[in-house]
Design an enzyme around this catalytic site. Structure first.
Site, PDB file in Angstrom:
ATOM      1  NE  ARG A 152     -27.342  37.710  -2.075  1.00 23.31           N
ATOM      2  CZ  ARG A 152     -27.202  37.457  -0.772  1.00 23.31           C
ATOM      3  NH1 ARG A 152     -27.158  36.205  -0.343  1.00 23.31           N
ATOM      4  NH2 ARG A 152     -27.115  38.437   0.099  1.00 23.31           N
ATOM      5  CG  ASN A 194     -37.482  35.217 -10.946  1.00 26.15           C
ATOM      6  OD1 ASN A 194     -36.401  34.651 -11.032  1.00 26.15           O
ATOM      7  ND2 ASN A 194     -38.357  34.950  -9.982  1.00 26.15           N
ATOM      8  CG  HIS A 242     -41.187  31.363  -8.049  1.00 23.04           C
ATOM      9  ND1 HIS A 242     -40.223  31.545  -7.075  1.00 23.04           N
ATOM     10  CD2 HIS A 242     -42.242  30.783  -7.435  1.00 23.04           C
ATOM     11  CE1 HIS A 242     -40.694  31.098  -5.917  1.00 23.04           C
ATOM     12  NE2 HIS A 242     -41.920  30.636  -6.108  1.00 23.04           N
ATOM     13  CG  ASN A 296     -34.573  27.387 -16.003  1.00 29.06           C
ATOM     14  OD1 ASN A 296     -35.508  27.210 -16.784  1.00 29.06           O
ATOM     15  ND2 ASN A 296     -34.581  26.917 -14.762  1.00 29.06           N
TER      16      ASN A 296
HETATM   17  C1  GAR Z   1     -34.988  26.616 -11.035  1.00 28.66           C
HETATM   18  O1  GAR Z   1     -35.877  25.611 -10.627  1.00 28.66           O
HETATM   19  C2  GAR Z   1     -35.597  27.988 -10.798  1.00 28.66           C
HETATM   20  O2  GAR Z   1     -36.987  28.031 -11.046  1.00 28.66           O
HETATM   21  C3  GAR Z   1     -35.313  28.177  -9.353  1.00 28.66           C
HETATM   22  O3  GAR Z   1     -34.000  27.700  -9.175  1.00 28.66           O
HETATM   23  C4  GAR Z   1     -33.761  26.664 -10.120  1.00 28.66           C
HETATM   24  C5  GAR Z   1     -32.494  26.974 -10.879  1.00 28.66           C
HETATM   25  O4  GAR Z   1     -32.099  25.871 -11.651  1.00 28.66           O
HETATM   26  N1  GAR Z   1     -35.412  29.565  -8.979  1.00 28.66           N
HETATM   27  C6  GAR Z   1     -35.744  29.974  -7.761  1.00 28.66           C
HETATM   28  O5  GAR Z   1     -35.983  29.212  -6.847  1.00 28.66           O
HETATM   29  C7  GAR Z   1     -35.776  31.479  -7.598  1.00 28.66           C
HETATM   30  N2  GAR Z   1     -36.152  31.820  -6.255  1.00 28.66           N
HETATM   31  P1  GAR Z   1     -31.050  26.077 -12.836  1.00 28.66           P
HETATM   32  O6  GAR Z   1     -29.848  26.787 -12.240  1.00 28.66           O
HETATM   33  O7  GAR Z   1     -30.699  24.673 -13.275  1.00 28.66           O
HETATM   34  O8  GAR Z   1     -31.716  26.880 -13.910  1.00 28.66           O
END
Ligand code: GAR
Length: 196
Positions: free
Chosen positions: A91, A107, A109, A14
């Site tokens: 975190r 953020n 999610h 992301n």
């Molecule tokens: C993504 O799917 C994001 O939505 C999720 O972690 C992943 C990160 O992927 N976030 C959460 O779960 C937040 N609690 P990336 O490092 O490849 O962007």
């Protein structure tokens, strides 16, 4: 233009989508990519794109979240960000830290909030028999994975999906949604983005 700090803990796909979007007439530019883990893959990807990186390890602070956040806040302030994007930052942030960045921190999610706050969103969506899954970008408030919704994107759940196959389909949409929301948010427009 507005200065953006991106916080992550993992591979940073992301983050890459956000960096790649901040060119041309975009109202923001990347100022910093920061990880709480030195081994996060996202750090190398950011450095390869010429973006400054920092690590603030949470572990030396043990369970003291506020102490970790003091260090985090100080390091962030070195880069004078206007906006913080959480992009797989694993975190939980305290009310105090959130208050300091209220209205300036967003953020992504991996669920259709308000469904499935917290972890294991894809397994929970499959267990519930949902026909659709997706992702949400929201303003960060003191309540976990709550806060005003700034954008949401849906994908179908298909026969034979596992948490992994569903996560991959949702992640593709995350890479479209997050840049679309950041562009709008950085221009001062908080009206939500709906995809596809
Ligand atoms: C993504 O799917 C994001 O939505 C999720 O972690 C992943 C990160 O992927 N976030 C959460 O779960 C937040 N609690 P990336 O490092 O490849 O962007």
């Amino acid at each position: 233009s507005r200065r953006v700090a991106i916080l992550l803990s993992g591979s940073g796909s992301n983050m890459v989508a956000l960096l790649d979007s901040m060119t041309g007439d975009h109202p923001a530019r990347p100022a910093l990519v920061l990880s709480n883990r030195a081994d996060a893959g996202g750090l190398q990807k950011a450095a390869a794109r010429g973006v400054p990186t920092e690590v603030v390890d949470h572990r030396p602070h043990g369970p003291d979240r506020a102490a970790f956040e003091e260090t985090l806040h100080a390091r962030l302030m070195d880069y004078r960000p206007d906006i913080i994007c959480l992009a797989g930052f694993m975190r939980v942030l305290t009310e105090g830290f959130v208050a300091r960045w209220q209205g300036r921190m967003i953020n992504i999610h991996p669920s259709l909030l308000p469904r499935y706050r917290g972890l294991d969103t894809h397994a929970r969506a499959l267990a519930a028999g949902d026909a659709e899954a997706g992702c949400t970008v929201h303003e960060v408030t003191a309540a976990l994975d709550d806060g005003p919704i700034l954008g949401q994107a849906r994908v179908p759940v298909v026969d034979g999906d596992t948490p992994e196959t569903l996560a991959a389909r949702v992640l593709q949409m995350e890479h479209r949604l997050y840049p679309a929301v950041l562009r709008r948010f950085a221009s001062g427009d908080r009206s939500p983005v709906w995809l596809p």
